[in-house]
Design an enzyme around this catalytic site. Structure first.
Site, PDB file in Angstrom:
ATOM      1  N   ASP A 172      33.326  48.895  31.234  1.00  0.00           N
ATOM      2  CA  ASP A 172      34.702  48.783  31.695  1.00  0.00           C
ATOM      3  C   ASP A 172      35.467  50.045  31.294  1.00  0.00           C
ATOM      4  O   ASP A 172      34.877  51.118  31.215  1.00  0.00           O
ATOM      5  CB  ASP A 172      35.342  47.517  31.113  1.00  0.00           C
ATOM      6  CG  ASP A 172      36.337  46.871  32.073  1.00  0.00           C
ATOM      7  OD1 ASP A 172      37.353  47.522  32.386  1.00  0.00           O
ATOM      8  OD2 ASP A 172      36.104  45.725  32.493  1.00  0.00           O
TER       9      ASP A 172
ATOM     10  N   HIS B 140      42.338  47.219  30.976  1.00  0.00           N
ATOM     11  CA  HIS B 140      41.386  46.341  31.668  1.00  0.00           C
ATOM     12  C   HIS B 140      40.187  45.984  30.793  1.00  0.00           C
ATOM     13  O   HIS B 140      39.790  44.817  30.696  1.00  0.00           O
ATOM     14  CB  HIS B 140      40.935  47.042  32.953  1.00  0.00           C
ATOM     15  CG  HIS B 140      40.202  46.169  33.923  1.00  0.00           C
ATOM     16  ND1 HIS B 140      38.853  45.907  33.816  1.00  0.00           N
ATOM     17  CD2 HIS B 140      40.620  45.519  35.037  1.00  0.00           C
ATOM     18  CE1 HIS B 140      38.479  45.133  34.822  1.00  0.00           C
ATOM     19  NE2 HIS B 140      39.530  44.877  35.581  1.00  0.00           N
TER      20      HIS B 140
ATOM     21  N   SER C 203      37.646  40.319  38.275  1.00  0.00           N
ATOM     22  CA  SER C 203      37.390  41.013  37.005  1.00  0.00           C
ATOM     23  C   SER C 203      37.608  40.101  35.817  1.00  0.00           C
ATOM     24  O   SER C 203      36.959  40.237  34.781  1.00  0.00           O
ATOM     25  CB  SER C 203      38.311  42.228  36.870  1.00  0.00           C
ATOM     26  OG  SER C 203      37.858  43.297  37.637  1.00  0.00           O
TER      27      SER C 203
END
Length: 776
Positions: free
Chosen positions: A150, A225, A555
Site C-alpha cells: 500500500d 491509505h 480497498s
C-alpha cells in the site's frame, strides 16, 4: 427515490426534532417512539398515496388532541422496508391515542445503542471474550504475518502498539528499512517489518510533477491509505477512539494479535507494477502468511496482470493473497483481480450512519450524511439561502477551484455536483469563495451511494434521487432556503449489509467459468488509523489532526478479509490458501441482519455478480465443516482449459507447460472451486461439474445435498449423500446442470449445499451456482 423513501431514510436520525417548531431540548414531556403499523392493504393504498402520507395522517390524528403546532415536524423517519411504520416524538396522550388505533401493531420507546469505532469487527460477529468465537479459537490471529502492499504506514499510530504482542515468528526474515523520517526503531513486535519500493515510480515521474508533492522516501505513509488498511487488517484495540468526536468507541482490527509487515509500493501518482512485483517477490521470501493488496483497476488478461502473476507464486508458497475487486461498479464485467488463486473482495455497508438531514424551505426533508465534526445529535445549522451555480465553462456545478463567483455564494449554502475533483476539495472551494455550507449531490453514476467525508465546513452528502428533488426545489422558487440538521452517529437503524454501488461487478471478463468477486466485506465508511501528517479531509489546507479517519472503497473491504484469513490461518496452520478461501466462501451470509436477502445499493436483491458467495462470516468460517482444496497444478490445468498459449502460460505460472499433454491426462477437468459458474448455449445444453470436498468437521458425519436449481435448468447431483468416517477424508461428487429449453441471453442463479446436523452440531456448506445463457 420519492418522499416516502426520503422519510424512510430518516430512520437513522434518532430523537431529533426536524421541524420549524420548538427545539428538541424545549419539547418537555416528549419522547421518541417507534410505531409499527399493519402493512398497507389495497384499501389503505387507495386512501394514502404513500406510506409517508399514511404516517403523517396517523400522527396528525394523535397529535391533534394536545398539540397546537404542526405535528409533522415531529415525524423523524418513515419505514417501509424493515417494517411498516414510523418514528416520532410523542406526548403521553399521543402515545395512548396511537396505541388504541386499529392500524397500530405496537409502539416502542427508542433504544440507545452503544457506539464502537472500527465497528465492523462487531458487525461481523467478532466479539472479545466470546467463548468458542473466532478470536478465542485463533488467539486473535497470533503467530501469523499479514503483508500489506500500500502507501506505507504511520508507525506512531496507537493501532500499532505492541503491548502484549509476542516477538515475530522465527521464520520471519524481513527487515525494517530505513529512510526519510523512518528508522529501525519505528518497528516493534506488532509492526515487524517495513520496506519501500520506489524505482518504478521514480523513473515514471517527471521532476516537475514531484515538486509540489510532499512524499516520504521511506516506508512512512504520506497519504493515509496504507495506515488505514493495515490497521483494519490487524490493528490492536484502542479505547476512546473517534474521528474528531464522531464514531466514538473502541478501534480494533480483524486480527489484533497478528503481526504486520508493510511494503510501500504506492506513491503520489499511483502504484507501478514493477514496484508491486518487487514487493511481492520480497514478501514471499520474508515469510508472510497473507498478502493484502487494496490495488487494482479494470480487468486485464492474467498473463498481462502483474498482481496475478506475482500472486501465483505467492500461492505456490502457501501465502493467501487477498485483493480488492475495484471501485468501477455497478458496471458489469468490471471486477479486477480475477485470477482464481486470488481471493477477490467486493464492498458492503455497515448498519452505522452519520445522518445530516437537509430541511428545505418548503418543509420537505432530504436524507444526507456527513462526518463534519459539528455533526452532533440534535444540532442544526441555521437556515441559509441555497444556490446551485451553473452555466459557463468553468465547471461551477462541480465546484472547481476558481469557478464560484463570490458575489453569488458568499454566506450561502452551495450545491456541488459530485465527480471529477475530490469531495472534500469541493468544500474547500466553497469555503474559499465565501460560502457558509455545502450540499454534495450525487449524480446518476453514483446513484444513492452514501460514502461520508470529514468536511472542513458544514456539509452533507445526498443521493441522486434527493439531488433531483433539491434542484427542482431551487428552480421552483426565487429564493431557495435550507438548513442541515445533524444526527450524530446512529447504529442499528438500517438494513445491512448492502452491496455498495461502487463495488465492481462480475461476470469475470477473462474467465467466466469462475464466479467473481468471491466475497463481499465491509467497505463503506470504515473508520481506522490515520497518520498525523494529514488532516482527515486529506486537504493541504486542513490543520486538524486525528488518530483515526473514515474511508470507503473495496480497498477497505480487502483488509477485512485479509485479517479474517489470518485468523483462520492461525487456527489451521496447515491449511492451504485454497482451503482458507473455501472456508470463507462456503460459510458466507446471503441475508442481511434482518434475515432478508442482501440488496444492491438498497434497491433490488443483489445478484451473484455483486456478492459472489456472500458476506464474509468469520465465526462460521473458522469451522466450515467441509473445504474445497486446490493444488497449484490444478490451477495450471484450469488455465489450459481456457486456451492459453504456451508463452502466456509461462508468463503466469513461470513454467514451460504443454497444455496438450495436460488436457489429455485430465479429460473433463473442472477446477475444484467453491462456487459453480457455467455457460449454456443452443449447442451446449448441459454441463458436468466435478468437485471434491475434504472433511474438516466431525470425524463421523453424513452430509445430504440440498439444491436450488437456477431458473431454466434441472440440476442432478451424484451421490446425494457424503459419508465421512474420519477427519481429512476426501469424497467426490458430480453435478449435471441441464437446460430445460430456455432461450435468449441472460443469467440465472441457484445454489448447492451440503448439510450436516447431529446432536446440536450443524454445518451448511453452500456453493452458489451461476448460469450464463448465450442462445443468440
Amino acid at each position: 427515490m420519492g418522499l416516502l423513501v426520503l422519510f424512510l431514510a430518516l430512520v437513522f436520525f434518532v430523537g431529533i426534532l426536524v421541524g420549524a417548531g420548538p427545539s428538541a431540548e424545549s419539547d418537555e414531556g416528549l419522547r421518541t417512539y417507534v410505531v409499527q403499523l399493519h402493512p398497507r392493504g389495497r384499501m389503505v393504498r387507495s386512501v394514502y398515496p404513500s406510506e409517508m402520507e399514511r404516517h403523517l395522517s396517523l400522527l396528525r390524528e394523535a397529535a391533534g388532541l394536545t398539540y397546537d403546532g404542526d405535528p409533522s415536524s415531529r415525524l423523524l423517519y418513515s419505514y417501509r422496508s424493515a417494517m411498516s411504520g414510523f418514528a416520532a416524538r410523542l406526548s403521553e396522550a399521543e402515545l395512548d391515542a396511537l396505541r388504541r388505533s386499529k392500524d397500530v401493531i405496537s409502539v416502542r420507546p427508542d433504544v440507545q445503542y452503544q457506539l464502537q469505532t472500527t465497528y465492523s469487527y462487531k458487525f461481523l460477529g467478532l466479539e472479545t471474550g466470546s467463548e468458542g468465537g473466532a478470536w478465542m479459537e485463533s488467539r486473535y490471529g497470533r503467530a501469523t504475518i499479514i503483508g500489506v502492499l500500500d502507501t506505507g504506514v504511520w508507525p506512531e499510530s496507537p493501532s500499532f502498539d505492541d503491548h502484549g504482542i509476542p516477538p515475530a515468528p522465527r521464520r520471519w526474515k524481513g527487515t525494517c528499512q530505513e529512510g526519510q523520517y523512518f528508522n529501525s526503531s519505528n518497528c516493534n513486535r506488532k509492526l515487524i517489518g517495513a520496506r519501500f519500493f520506489i524505482k518504478g515510480h521514480h523513473v515514471a515521474s517527471s521532476p516537475s510533477s514531484a515538486e509540489d508533492v510532499s512524499e516520504y522516501v521511506s516506508p512512512r505513509d504520506s497519504h493515509g491509505h496504507g495506515t488505514h488498511t493495515s490497521s483494519t487488517a490487524a490493528g490492536v484495540s484502542v479505547p476512546m477512539a473517534s474521528v474528531l468526536g464522531l464514531g466514538a468507541g473502541v478501534a480494533r482490527g480483524m486480527a489484533p494479535g497478528a503481526h504486520i509487515a508493510i511494503y510501500k509500493v504506492c506513491w503520489f501518482n499511483g502504484c507501478y507494477s514493477s514496484d508491486i512485483l518487487a514487493a511481492m517477490d520480497v514478501a514471499i521470501r520474508d515469510g508472510v502468511d497473507v498478502l493484502s493488496l487494496s490495488l487494482g483497476g479494470f480487468p486485464i488478461p492474467l498473463f498481462a496482470d502483474s498482481i496475478a502473476i506475482g500472486s501465483f507464486r505467492a500461492m505456490e508458497s502457501g501465502i493467501s493473497v487477498i485483493c480488492a475487486a475495484g471501485n468501477n461498479g455497478p458496471i458489469p464485467n468490471s471486477v479486477a483481480n480475477e485470477a482464481p488463486w486470488i481471493l477477490t473482495v467486493g464492498a458492503s455497508t455497515l448498519d452505522r450512519k452519520f445522518p445530516a438531514i437537509v430541511q428545505l424551505g418548503n418543509g420537505k426533508f432530504l436524507y444526507g450524511e456527513s462526518m463534519f465534526p459539528g455533526n452532533r445529535h440534535g444540532k442544526a445549522l441555521k437556515e441559509l439561502e441555497v444556490v446551485y451555480v451553473t452555466g459557463g465553462d468553468r465547471g461551477s456545478e462541480y465546484c472547481f477551484k476558481g469557478s464560484l463567483p463570490r458575489e453569488k455564494v458568499r454566506g450561502k449554502m452551495v450545491v456541488c455536483d459530485r465527480g471529477i475533483n475530490g469531495r472534500t476539495e469541493k468544500g474547500q472551494v466553497v469555503k474559499e469563495a465565501g460560502g457558509a455550507a455545502m450540499i454534495l449531490a450525487n449524480t446518476e453514476i453514483n446513484r444513492e451511494e452514501d460514502s461520508v467525508d470529514v468536511h472542513i465546513l458544514p456539509a452533507t452528502s445526498i443521493g441522486y434521487s434527493e439531488s433531483i428533488l433539491l434542484k427542482a426545489y431551487i428552480n421552483s422558487t426565487r429564493q431557495a432556503k435550507a438548513r442541515i440538521i445533524f444526527g450524530g452517529t446512529v447504529i442499528g437503524k438500517n438494513r445491512a449489509p448492502e452491496v455498495a454501488s461502487f463495488s465492481a461487478r462480475g461476470p469475470s471478463l477473462n474467465n467466466p467459468s469462475i464466479l467473481k468477486p468471491d466475497l463481499i466485506a465491509p467497505g463503506v465508511n470504515i473508520i481506522a488509523a490515520w497518520p498525523q501528517n494529514l488532516g482527515p479531509s486529506v486537504l493541504p489546507e486542513d490543520p486538524r489532526r486525528t488518530n483515526f479517519s473514515v474511508m470507503s472503497g473495496t480497498s477497505m473491504a480487502c483488509p477485512h478479509v485479509s485479517g479474517i484469513a489470518s485468523i483462520i490461518r492461525s487456527s489451521h496452520p496447515k491449511w492451504s490458501p485454497a482451503a482458507i478461501k473455501s472456508a470463507m466462501m462456503t460459510t458466507a451470509d446471503i441475508t442481511d441482519r434482518s434475515g432478508k436477502a442482501i440488496t444492491d445499493n438498497g434497491a433490488k436483491p443483489a445478484g451473484l455478480f455483486a456478492t459472489g458467495a456472500g458476506q464474509v462470516n468469520p465465526t462460521r468460517a473458522i469451522n466450515p465443516g467441509l473445504i474445497y482444496d486446490i493444488k497449484p497444478n490444478d490451477y495450471i490445468t484450469h488455465l489450459c482449459t481456457l486456451g492459453y498459449q504456451a508463452s502466456e502460460m509461462l508468463a503466469i505460472t513461470h513454467r514451460n507447460i504443454s497444455c496438450k499433454s495436460i488436457l489429455a491426462k485430465n479429460r473433463g477437468f473442472t477446477l475444484n472451486y467453491p462456487t459453480i459458474s457455467v455457460t449454456l448455449t443452443a449447442k451446449t445444453r448441459q454441463k458436468r461439474i466435478k468437485r471434491e470436498v475434504t472433511n474438516v468437521g466431525e470425524p463421523n458425519s453424513t452430509y445430504s445435498v440440498e439444491v436450488g436449481a437456477p431458473e431454466g435448468t434441472k440440476v442432478r447431483v451424484k451421490p446425494r449423500r457424503l459419508v465421512f468416517d474420519r477427519i481429512n477424508k476426501r469424497l467426490r461428487y458430480r453435478v449435471w446442470i441441464i437446460s430445460k429449453g430456455r432461450r435468449g441471453n441472460g443469467f440465472s442463479e441457484g445454489h448447492l449445499s451440503w448439510v450436516y446436523q447431529s446432536g446440536g452440531i450443524s454445518y451448511t456448506v453452500r456453493s452458489p451456482i451461476s448460469v450464463t445463457w448465450k442462445h443468440k
